[in-house]
Write an enzyme that holds these catalytic residues in place. Structure first.
Site, PDB file in Angstrom:
ATOM      1  CG  ASN A 109      -1.750   1.239   1.388  1.00  0.00           C
ATOM      2  OD1 ASN A 109      -2.394   1.643   0.433  1.00  0.00           O
ATOM      3  ND2 ASN A 109      -1.746   1.853   2.562  1.00  0.00           N
ATOM      4  CG  HIS A 111      -0.286   5.916   4.714  1.00  0.00           C
ATOM      5  ND1 HIS A 111      -1.650   5.969   4.876  1.00  0.00           N
ATOM      6  CD2 HIS A 111       0.238   6.648   5.728  1.00  0.00           C
ATOM      7  CE1 HIS A 111      -1.937   6.707   5.944  1.00  0.00           C
ATOM      8  NE2 HIS A 111      -0.816   7.125   6.477  1.00  0.00           N
ATOM      9  CB  SER A 138       5.311   4.925   4.021  1.00  0.00           C
ATOM     10  OG  SER A 138       5.717   5.940   4.904  1.00  0.00           O
ATOM     11  CG  ASP A 147      -2.625   3.194   6.852  1.00  0.00           C
ATOM     12  OD1 ASP A 147      -3.390   4.096   7.218  1.00  0.00           O
ATOM     13  OD2 ASP A 147      -2.707   2.625   5.744  1.00  0.00           O
TER      14      ASP A 147
HETATM   15  C1  GRF Z   1      -2.539   9.055  -2.731  1.00  0.00           C
HETATM   16  O1  GRF Z   1      -2.149  10.262  -2.116  1.00  0.00           O
HETATM   17  C2  GRF Z   1      -2.179   7.896  -1.837  1.00  0.00           C
HETATM   18  O2  GRF Z   1      -1.037   8.122  -1.053  1.00  0.00           O
HETATM   19  C3  GRF Z   1      -3.389   7.801  -0.944  1.00  0.00           C
HETATM   20  O3  GRF Z   1      -4.491   8.098  -1.767  1.00  0.00           O
HETATM   21  C4  GRF Z   1      -4.063   8.942  -2.833  1.00  0.00           C
HETATM   22  C5  GRF Z   1      -4.482   8.285  -4.105  1.00  0.00           C
HETATM   23  O4  GRF Z   1      -4.316   9.179  -5.148  1.00  0.00           O
HETATM   24  N1  GRF Z   1      -3.520   6.472  -0.389  1.00  0.00           N
HETATM   25  P1  GRF Z   1      -4.542   8.627  -6.643  1.00  0.00           P
HETATM   26  O5  GRF Z   1      -5.946   8.060  -6.699  1.00  0.00           O
HETATM   27  O6  GRF Z   1      -3.504   7.581  -6.911  1.00  0.00           O
HETATM   28  O7  GRF Z   1      -4.358   9.861  -7.500  1.00  0.00           O
END
Ligand code: GRF
Length: 219
Positions: A109, A111, A138, A147
């Site tokens: 994932n 994050h 991360s 997370d």
């Molecule tokens: C990203 O900022 C990611 O870190 C978080 O959700 C957002 C997703 O953005 N989990 P996208 O849909 O990939 O533009």
């Protein structure tokens, strides 16, 4: 070494999906996206994949009695594409532990915080409010703890005076894209693996997350 087969899960805009699609077109890419799946049929992430001829799958949670049944069906359908790795890229659901158990060590994932700081939501706002000077993103292995899985890699950036959650998120996003692509690349080259509750890098336990410099990761 065969290319790593990727299933990417997304709920929204899909910019991280787009970043992985761009990375897989690099001449030395070692992975291919075989499926983009999600919980919102109207998500832009699915449109981006469709336009590139990548298989998509959208399941609407409203058609399921509960989370466990939704997740069980979602992952059964994902398994039919025989992915080697599942990447959560803005997938805004908390996954049922039973459904993810089979993917331990094969699901990551991205994050938007320097885990273990700021698990959960509103990470940019929390970093600013805490007066942090450095923020970042991360990539971690997914475990039942939200997370909370072993962290593989970090990208850092300064928080500047006057930053808002929106300006921070916007400046961080392109760095997330590089972090995710570089991390998936190392996994595809079989240089990263989950070993118990620790991350192995080139066969040795990582003492701290790999750090992104430019477009590559280093201890
Ligand atoms: C990203 O900022 C990611 O870190 C978080 O959700 C957002 C997703 O953005 N989990 P996208 O849909 O990939 O533009």
């Amino acid at each position: 070494m065969t290319n790593l087969r990727l299933a990417v899960l997304a709920s929204g805009r899909g910019s991280n999906v787009g970043a992985l699609m761009a990375a897989q077109r690099e001449p030395d890419a070692r992975f291919e996206i075989v499926l983009v799946a999600g919980d919102r049929p109207e998500a832009q992430a699915l449109r981006i994949a469709e336009e590139a001829g990548i298989a998509t799958l959208a399941l609407d949670p409203r058609g399921y009695a509960d989370r466990a049944r939704f997740d069980a069906d979602l992952f059964a359908r994902i398994a039919a594409y025989a992915p080697d790795l599942v990447v959560l890229a803005g997938f805004m659901r908390i996954l049922d532990a039973a459904a993810m158990a089979a993917w331990r060590g094969r699901m990551v994932n991205i994050h938007p915080s320097l885990l273990p700081k700021y698990r959960g939501l509103k990470t940019h706002e929390r970093a600013i409010r805490s007066g942090d000077e450095v923020h970042g993103a991360s990539v971690h292995f997914v475990t039942p703890e939200l997370d909370g899985g072993p962290v593989i890699s970090h990208v850092e950036m300064p928080i500047e005076a006057g930053d808002t959650p929106a300006s921070l998120a916007a400046r961080l996003l392109p760095l997330e894209h590089r972090l995710l692509a570089a991390t998936v690349d190392l996994i595809a080259r079989r240089r990263i693996a989950l070993a118990g509750n620790r991350v192995d890098f080139d066969g040795a336990q990582l003492e701290a997350p790999l750090r992104l410099a430019g477009r590559s990761l280093a201890p």
